[in-house]
Design an enzyme around this catalytic site. Structure first.
Site, PDB file in Angstrom:
ATOM      1  N   TRP A   1      -4.402  15.872   7.199  1.00 40.18           N
ATOM      2  CA  TRP A   1      -3.479  16.064   6.079  1.00 40.18           C
ATOM      3  C   TRP A   1      -3.247  17.567   5.978  1.00 40.18           C
ATOM      4  O   TRP A   1      -4.179  18.321   5.742  1.00 40.18           O
ATOM      5  CB  TRP A   1      -4.095  15.513   4.797  1.00 40.18           C
ATOM      6  CG  TRP A   1      -3.169  15.400   3.643  1.00 40.18           C
ATOM      7  CD1 TRP A   1      -2.237  14.434   3.415  1.00 40.18           C
ATOM      8  CD2 TRP A   1      -3.117  16.268   2.495  1.00 40.18           C
ATOM      9  NE1 TRP A   1      -1.603  14.641   2.221  1.00 40.18           N
ATOM     10  CE2 TRP A   1      -2.118  15.757   1.629  1.00 40.18           C
ATOM     11  CE3 TRP A   1      -3.806  17.427   2.118  1.00 40.18           C
ATOM     12  CZ2 TRP A   1      -1.805  16.363   0.415  1.00 40.18           C
ATOM     13  CZ3 TRP A   1      -3.491  18.026   0.911  1.00 40.18           C
ATOM     14  CH2 TRP A   1      -2.500  17.491   0.083  1.00 40.18           C
TER      15      TRP A   1
ATOM     16  N   ASN B   1     -12.575  18.558   8.267  1.00 38.15           N
ATOM     17  CA  ASN B   1     -11.988  18.306   6.948  1.00 38.15           C
ATOM     18  C   ASN B   1     -12.380  19.460   6.036  1.00 38.15           C
ATOM     19  O   ASN B   1     -13.502  19.964   6.123  1.00 38.15           O
ATOM     20  CB  ASN B   1     -12.534  17.015   6.337  1.00 38.15           C
ATOM     21  CG  ASN B   1     -12.076  15.778   7.060  1.00 38.15           C
ATOM     22  OD1 ASN B   1     -11.206  15.834   7.912  1.00 38.15           O
ATOM     23  ND2 ASN B   1     -12.673  14.645   6.719  1.00 38.15           N
ATOM     24  N   GLY B   2     -11.476  19.841   5.130  1.00 39.45           N
ATOM     25  CA  GLY B   2     -11.778  20.916   4.199  1.00 39.45           C
ATOM     26  C   GLY B   2     -10.876  22.113   4.422  1.00 39.45           C
ATOM     27  O   GLY B   2      -9.872  22.035   5.141  1.00 39.45           O
TER      28      GLY B   2
ATOM     29  N   LYS C   1       0.946   5.501 -12.357  1.00 36.38           N
ATOM     30  CA  LYS C   1       1.123   4.488 -11.315  1.00 36.38           C
ATOM     31  C   LYS C   1       2.572   4.445 -10.845  1.00 36.38           C
ATOM     32  O   LYS C   1       2.845   4.361  -9.643  1.00 36.38           O
ATOM     33  CB  LYS C   1       0.712   3.104 -11.833  1.00 36.38           C
ATOM     34  CG  LYS C   1      -0.753   2.861 -11.856  1.00 36.38           C
ATOM     35  CD  LYS C   1      -1.324   2.765 -10.444  1.00 36.38           C
ATOM     36  CE  LYS C   1      -2.780   3.139 -10.444  1.00 36.38           C
ATOM     37  NZ  LYS C   1      -3.040   4.566 -10.653  1.00 36.38           N
TER      38      LYS C   1
ATOM     39  N   ARG D   1      -6.608   7.227   3.496  1.00 33.78           N
ATOM     40  CA  ARG D   1      -6.976   8.514   2.908  1.00 33.78           C
ATOM     41  C   ARG D   1      -5.797   9.482   2.848  1.00 33.78           C
ATOM     42  O   ARG D   1      -5.858  10.495   2.179  1.00 33.78           O
ATOM     43  CB  ARG D   1      -8.119   9.142   3.722  1.00 33.78           C
ATOM     44  CG  ARG D   1      -9.408   8.370   3.640  1.00 33.78           C
ATOM     45  CD  ARG D   1     -10.463   8.930   4.577  1.00 33.78           C
ATOM     46  NE  ARG D   1     -10.934  10.226   4.151  1.00 33.78           N
ATOM     47  CZ  ARG D   1     -11.994  10.424   3.370  1.00 33.78           C
ATOM     48  NH1 ARG D   1     -12.664   9.396   2.894  1.00 33.78           N
ATOM     49  NH2 ARG D   1     -12.378  11.634   3.065  1.00 33.78           N
TER      50      ARG D   1
ATOM     51  N   CYS E   1      -8.302  14.031   4.797  1.00 29.84           N
ATOM     52  CA  CYS E   1      -8.380  13.853   6.249  1.00 29.84           C
ATOM     53  C   CYS E   1      -9.550  12.929   6.603  1.00 29.84           C
ATOM     54  O   CYS E   1     -10.479  12.752   5.840  1.00 29.84           O
ATOM     55  CB  CYS E   1      -8.581  15.190   6.942  1.00 29.84           C
ATOM     56  SG  CYS E   1      -7.467  16.494   6.395  1.00 29.84           S
TER      57      CYS E   1
ATOM     58  N   HIS F   1       8.938  15.166 -31.941  1.00 31.30           N
ATOM     59  CA  HIS F   1       8.632  16.591 -31.863  1.00 31.30           C
ATOM     60  C   HIS F   1       9.144  17.211 -30.567  1.00 31.30           C
ATOM     61  O   HIS F   1       8.628  18.244 -30.140  1.00 31.30           O
ATOM     62  CB  HIS F   1       7.127  16.814 -32.014  1.00 31.30           C
ATOM     63  CG  HIS F   1       6.591  16.406 -33.348  1.00 31.30           C
ATOM     64  ND1 HIS F   1       6.853  17.104 -34.499  1.00 31.30           N
ATOM     65  CD2 HIS F   1       5.829  15.336 -33.716  1.00 31.30           C
ATOM     66  CE1 HIS F   1       6.267  16.509 -35.527  1.00 31.30           C
ATOM     67  NE2 HIS F   1       5.633  15.424 -35.074  1.00 31.30           N
TER      68      HIS F   1
ATOM     69  N   GLU G   1       3.435   7.542  -8.774  1.00 32.78           N
ATOM     70  CA  GLU G   1       2.658   7.578  -7.533  1.00 32.78           C
ATOM     71  C   GLU G   1       3.294   6.738  -6.435  1.00 32.78           C
ATOM     72  O   GLU G   1       3.430   7.183  -5.299  1.00 32.78           O
ATOM     73  CB  GLU G   1       1.248   7.035  -7.773  1.00 32.78           C
ATOM     74  CG  GLU G   1       0.218   8.043  -8.228  1.00 32.78           C
ATOM     75  CD  GLU G   1      -1.145   7.399  -8.334  1.00 32.78           C
ATOM     76  OE1 GLU G   1      -2.089   7.946  -7.755  1.00 32.78           O
ATOM     77  OE2 GLU G   1      -1.285   6.349  -8.994  1.00 32.78           O
TER      78      GLU G   1
ATOM     79  N   GLU H   1      -1.626   6.262 -17.796  1.00 28.80           N
ATOM     80  CA  GLU H   1      -1.940   5.619 -16.525  1.00 28.80           C
ATOM     81  C   GLU H   1      -0.739   4.831 -15.998  1.00 28.80           C
ATOM     82  O   GLU H   1      -0.482   4.808 -14.794  1.00 28.80           O
ATOM     83  CB  GLU H   1      -3.157   4.704 -16.700  1.00 28.80           C
ATOM     84  CG  GLU H   1      -3.478   3.831 -15.498  1.00 28.80           C
ATOM     85  CD  GLU H   1      -3.817   4.600 -14.230  1.00 28.80           C
ATOM     86  OE1 GLU H   1      -3.884   3.957 -13.160  1.00 28.80           O
ATOM     87  OE2 GLU H   1      -4.000   5.835 -14.286  1.00 28.80           O
TER      88      GLU H   1
ATOM     89  N   LYS I   1      -6.243   9.292  -0.752  1.00 32.10           N
ATOM     90  CA  LYS I   1      -7.130   8.470  -1.569  1.00 32.10           C
ATOM     91  C   LYS I   1      -8.270   9.286  -2.163  1.00 32.10           C
ATOM     92  O   LYS I   1      -8.555   9.210  -3.340  1.00 32.10           O
ATOM     93  CB  LYS I   1      -7.695   7.328  -0.719  1.00 32.10           C
ATOM     94  CG  LYS I   1      -8.606   6.379  -1.491  1.00 32.10           C
ATOM     95  CD  LYS I   1      -7.848   5.685  -2.585  1.00 32.10           C
ATOM     96  CE  LYS I   1      -8.706   4.726  -3.376  1.00 32.10           C
ATOM     97  NZ  LYS I   1      -7.977   4.153  -4.508  1.00 32.10           N
TER      98      LYS I   1
END
Length: 606
Positions: free
Chosen positions: A72, A98-99, A485, A27, A2, A504, A488, A481, A601
């Site tokens: 958010w 926020n939090g 990406k 964000r 947020c 395996h 995401e 990575e 973010k």
């Protein structure tokens, strides 16, 4: 996650708040709102984007003091009602937060038993009611906020205004960032410097447990027990222009394209051609201390964790120190054994990632020596650690990390070179690595010229329901990575495995509908990697090979050839085409590239 913006001064607050919220859109959020003070509080908030909020803010929405927020969702679904700010029942107090308030249900029940009526499902509205119940008898708004926060368990970054005290904003921090901006006869506050740099570059970072009172002519900061604290402003290097797309269609493409420059900045002034070593004065360690560590443990989250895996490999190879990486979000919950001869390294682009910050604090509590690799000067992790390396990559706006990931891997190469040369890495090997590092910016530039071919391949594979990424040893974190990406930004399901693990279990998934991206550098494992490609092809799997040579068409359908560097540094270059592949796959699928769904973010809550 947020975003918070606050303003007090001589100007009309609403345009400043809206512009600041736009700067914080990266964000991640689902709703937005603002409130200004002018003979009472005036509020507008909506489910949706900042542009939707701006559309409902009337021209006569005047006031020289106000607070704004992008939310958010945590407590309660995205909605107009659940959006911040939240008001007290008498509409005297307005709060943005926020939090997460962990004891919100308990506090809510007590307030409702005392007659409070809640309009939203959020934990934040609890704060508005708590502050309103004490503000009348308090000597100041700050005292009322402090009293309310003493009853709160959890994390918060808050900004509060009182309709009856129209000249001040009170902000407070515990686990969620708050930055003050110092202007000319005006003050700002935000959860990120991105919202401030258009107006000022003089900033003050609050510590956990601190509060601040902002007035147009200045600020005061206090501890949670009301003791005044001394704060020295910092000058941030970032400017408003750094947050523009610069003519690119998306921030993500801009930041991928900036990497020759950002890697050069990470290296600048840190390579010594006389002694073939890296100079990292910010480590705050002399040669004797650098030699004293017997193990390195790296912690980070998401892409930072994968760059840490690359870093662990570099440190083991160049410095011959046992090293490993693990998610910071898991580290502190397993009651880790903190050893006095272990060097801990925490990674975070923002320097505010809550899981990583909490792990650092746990390590410090147990006496661990902790370095930080961060991009944001003055951030919480940068202030908490014993020393470290700044990336100097500039602000990264897109949610998916690219240039910060690459610069972090480069920073680990510098750290590995430094530790290696104070140990047993020979001058010849030091010279070899220094030359390889100097070559990186030009080689990344060369890879970026492959974009048309990468775009073509991304379009070819984008409609795959799922993809496999594989690599061995140095190539495995590159594969992880790359899969990260792709999932995401394109929402294509992607999994990464060590190439040796396919037989395996995961080999059961291979078939024509499951393409594989294989990381195949020219190293001592080349033949084994080619054997893996043969196993995949024998089962009808399609293969896109990323490596240093053209592939035998019997082993790969498509190939991307990248420049060869020293084998220890090759993972840095092999990661670049996977960034472009994910970007163009997302564009081909029509995704919101810079703001992928459900993600933010800077993750400042658990």
């Amino acid at each position: 996650m947020c975003g918070i913006v606050a303003y007090v001064g001589p100007k009309d607050a609403a345009p400043i708040l809206l512009e600041g919220l736009q700067r914080l859109e990266y964000r991640g959020y689902d709703s937005a709102g603002v409130v200004v003070s002018n003979r009472g509080l005036k509020m507008r908030k909506v489910k949706g984007r900042v542009a939707d909020l701006a559309a409902v803010v009337p021209a006569r929405f005047k006031g020289t003091l106000g607070i704004g927020h992008t939310r958010w969702a945590t407590h309660g679904a995205p909605s107009d009602v659940n959006a911040h700010p939240h008001l007290s029942a008498d509409e005297r107090i307005a709060v943005v937060h926020n939090g997460i308030i962990e004891n919100a249900d308990e506090l809510r029940a007590k307030l409702e038993a005392d007659g409070a009526v809640f309009l939203s499902e959020t934990d934040t509205e609890v704060l508005a009611h708590l502050i309103a119940r004490t503000v009348e008898d308090a000597e100041s708004l700050a005292e009322a906020v402090r009293a309310a926060l003493k009853r709160v368990v959890g994390t918060y970054g808050v900004a509060v205004i009182d309709a009856q005290r129209p000249g001040e904003v009170v902000v407070a921090r515990n686990g969620s960032p708050i930055v003050l901006g110092i202007g000319e006869k005006e003050m700002f506050a935000a959860s990120d410097v991105a919202a401030l740099v258009r107006y000022t570059r003089q900033v003050v970072h609050l510590e956990d447990g601190e509060l601040a009172v902002l007035k147009a002519d200045g600020f005061n900061t206090f501890s949670s027990d009301a003791r005044e604290t001394a704060k020295e402003p910092l000058t941030v290097d970032w400017e408003a222009g750094h947050y523009d797309t610069g003519g690119y269609e998306h921030y993500l493409l801009k930041e991928i394209s900036e990497q020759p420059e950002t890697v050069a900045r990470t290296l600048r002034g840190r390579l010594d051609d006389r002694f073939h070593i890296a100079h990292l004065g910010g480590l705050n360690m002399d040669a004797r201390e650098s030699r004293s560590f017997r193990r390195v443990k790296i912690i980070g989250c998401g892409s930072a964790y994968y760059s840490g895996q690359i870093g662990a490999q570099l440190i083991e190879e160049l410095a011959r120190i046992p090293s490993d990486a693990e998610p910071a979000s898991e580290f502190r919950y397993r009651s880790p054994v903190v050893e006095p001869d272990t060097l801990y390294v925490a990674i975070s682009q923002s320097g505010e990632t809550y899981d990583t910050l909490a792990a650092v604090q746990e390590l410090k509590r147990k006496g661990g020596r902790v370095l930080g690799i961060v991009n944001t000067v003055g951030s919480a992790i940068a202030r908490e650690v014993d020393g470290g390396v700044y990336l100097h990559a500039g602000p990264e706006v897109s949610v998916a990390s690219t240039k910060a990931f690459t610069s972090t891997a480069v920073a680990f190469a510098l750290l590995a070179l430094h530790l290696g040369r104070v140990r047993d890495l020979s001058p010849a090997d030091g010279r070899r690595v220094v030359q390889g590092l100097r070559a990186l910016p030009g080689q990344i530039e060369e890879i970026l010229t492959l974009e048309p071919r990468i775009k073509e391949l991304a379009g070819k594979y984008a409609d795959s329901p799922s993809m496999m990424f594989v690599g061995r040893v140095r190539g495995y974190p590159v594969a992880r990575e790359g899969a990260q990406k792709l999932k995401e930004v394109s929402y294509v399901h992607a999994e990464a495995y060590p190439a040796s693990e396919l037989k395996h279990g995961p080999l059961a998934l291979i078939g024509p509908e499951m393409p594989t991206v294989a990381i195949v550098p020219d190293d001592e494992l080349l033949d084994k990697n080619l054997t893996t490609l043969g196993e995949i092809r024998a089962r009808g799997g399609r293969v896109l090979m990323v490596g240093h040579r053209e592939a035998d068409p019997r082993l790969a359908d498509d190939c991307l050839v990248v420049p060869r560097n020293e084998i220890e540094l090759d993972p840095i270059l092999l990661s670049i085409p996977l960034q472009l592949f994910a970007y163009h796959a997302a564009v081909a699928l029509g995704r919101d590239v810079d703001k992928p769904r459900n993600l933010a973010k800077s993750v400042t809550v658990e």
